[in-house]
Design an enzyme around this catalytic site. Structure first.
Site, PDB file in Angstrom:
ATOM      1  N   ASP A 205      25.427 -35.278  20.201  1.00  0.00           N
ATOM      2  CA  ASP A 205      25.745 -36.690  20.043  1.00  0.00           C
ATOM      3  C   ASP A 205      24.479 -37.518  20.114  1.00  0.00           C
ATOM      4  O   ASP A 205      23.480 -37.075  20.651  1.00  0.00           O
ATOM      5  CB  ASP A 205      26.568 -37.137  21.257  1.00  0.00           C
ATOM      6  CG  ASP A 205      28.037 -37.018  21.010  1.00  0.00           C
ATOM      7  OD1 ASP A 205      28.410 -36.772  19.863  1.00  0.00           O
ATOM      8  OD2 ASP A 205      28.801 -37.181  21.981  1.00  0.00           O
ATOM      9  N   LYS A 227      26.835 -40.607  16.596  1.00  0.00           N
ATOM     10  CA  LYS A 227      27.467 -41.814  16.070  1.00  0.00           C
ATOM     11  C   LYS A 227      26.663 -43.008  16.545  1.00  0.00           C
ATOM     12  O   LYS A 227      26.218 -43.048  17.682  1.00  0.00           O
ATOM     13  CB  LYS A 227      28.877 -41.953  16.629  1.00  0.00           C
ATOM     14  CG  LYS A 227      29.777 -40.817  16.292  1.00  0.00           C
ATOM     15  CD  LYS A 227      31.169 -41.150  16.781  1.00  0.00           C
ATOM     16  CE  LYS A 227      32.093 -39.963  16.661  1.00  0.00           C
ATOM     17  NZ  LYS A 227      32.436 -39.372  17.918  1.00  0.00           N
TER      18      LYS A 227
END
Ligand code: SAH
Length: 406
Positions: A205, A227
């Site tokens: 991530d 993200k």
């Protein structure tokens, strides 16, 4: 010079087998624990026992029999597979040893570390995704040398210093959802490091600890599914599919996430997706940013006389009804873009516009910055200071305990 005494390591399965143990002092205590952990039955012969031995007997009454007397000769060895003697009297120990030898029984003589026929090496066990590894070190009867070497190997295994990646059969892939903590390398758990040492593929991530990722060997494939707010390069369904596909190829997959996998981290969804395909999944908790990032700014979420409880909410959601007093701490994750709305709705729900608010950007990173205000002015202050995600917003009286804001 090292001695040349023969030393063949052998792995014994003591489950359900009798070990005859002589002496009831602390040396016996330590070994008794080992034998019991290995599933052995123990017959203990000693006129007295120390507290540790007593406690172990109470813990395992069905597997330890205590004969409260001195050694009474070779019949005390009946039915034993292994003998351990630590009576504190070298003469008794050597008699036990000699009697055991006469019966072709292996005897560990604790008072004679170099002459003893059998000895227990310094050991450690590390559980890896491919099975439990037992490390045993024997150093010619030198316990300091053997434990030092054992500790070194143990550290290398647990810290990821020893690379355990290997070719796995297609059927033995696995997934571990590892909470990476708020971004500082030191806040990744020991179990997280262990699993990274076995991973073929690491799916990361944006908020996963990047330092740890950058030190992985080149053979490890890194898939970045990071993200950024308002921009989702890899949709969750696709992330789930990547985990499943890689594990089905026989890879060990670590899904390295920011904070804790189960705190606004979709860890539950990823676990269910893997389980639906019959893939073994381990979930390793992480240090959540909700608690740790405020701490990085000196803010405890509870503090005696100041706050007794806290609520963690995603800034993307409607803030639920909370106790209105500023002695209940509110923590907002993903709360930067919606800060003004959140502050207004808290005031509308009854919180004072003087209630203190802190925003901690990039907690634990070198660029960490803390912005302090009140519910009434925080949105303007944040705008003025150019506050950006990732940041944790803390609302409540505990903010007064913050370190000097930078
Ligand atoms: N599972 C994560 C939270 C994921 S939601 C956890 O337990 O921490 C992502 C949000 O976490 C970010 O928008 C931000 O609010 C917060 N966050 C994570 N790491 C952070 C950090 N180092 N500094 C500030 N906020 C952080």
């Amino acid at each position: 010079m090292g001695d040349l005494k023969a030393a063949l390591p052998v792995v014994l399965d003591l489950t359900g087998r009798l070990v005859a143990v002589f002496g009831g002092g602390p040396v016996t205590g330590r070994r008794l624990r080992t034998f019991l952990d290995e599933g052995a039955l123990v017959r203990l012969v000693s006129p007295w026992i120390c507290e540790e031995v007593h406690d172990l007997m109470v813990e395992h009454p069905e597997r330890v029999t205590w004969l409260q007397r001195d050694y009474a000769g070779p019949t005390d060895l009946d039915e034993a597979w292994l003998v351990h003697t630590a009576t504190g009297d070298p003469d008794v120990d050597s008699t036990v040893s000699a009697d055991a030898a006469g019966r072709r029984l292996w005897c560990i003589d604790a008072t004679d570390s170099r002459g003893t026929a059998a000895s227990i090496p310094a050991r450690t066990q590390v559980s890896t995704p491919d099975g439990t590894v037992t490390v045993a070190v024997h150093a010619g009867g030198d316990p300091v040398l053997s434990t030092t070497v054992r500790d070194g190997i143990d550290l290398a295994l647990r810290s990821g210093g020893l690379d355990l990646r290997r070719h796995r059969p297609r059927t033995s892939g696995w997934v571990a959802l590892v909470g990476g903590g708020p971004g500082a390398d030191g806040l990744l758990t020991a179990r997280g490091h262990e699993l990274l040492a076995s991973a073929d593929v690491v799916v990361v991530d944006r908020l996963a600890p990047r330092g740890v990722v950058s030190r992985l060997p080149e053979s490890v494939r890194i898939i970045d599914v990071g993200k950024t707010p308002g921009h989702h390069p890899v949709p969750q369904d696709r992330i789930n599919a990547i985990l499943v596909e890689e594990a089905e190829r026989g890879h060990g997959v670590v899904r390295l996430k920011g904070g804790d996998p189960y705190v606004l981290g979709r860890g539950g969804e990823e676990r269910l997706a893997c389980e639906a395909h019959g893939i073994p999944v381990e979930v390793v908790p992480g240090v959540t940013s909700a608690v740790s990032v405020p701490a990085a700014a000196g803010i405890p979420l509870t503090h005696r006389g100041v706050a007794k409880a806290f609520t963690v909410v995603s800034g993307h959601e409607q803030i639920p009804t909370l106790p209105p007093g500023s002695d209940h701490t509110l923590v907002l994750l993903m709360g930067v873009s919606t800060l003004r709305d959140s502050a207004n709705s808290l005031v509308a729900e009854g919180r004072s516009s003087d209630c203190p608010v802190a925003i901690i950007e990039r907690g634990f990173l070198p660029t960490q910055r803390v912005t302090i205000g009140t519910l009434g002015d925080i949105a303007d202050v944040a705008l003025f200071r150019g506050v950006e995600s990732p940041a944790v917003v803390v609302v409540g009286d505990v903010v007064r305990l913050a370190h000097d804001p930078r």
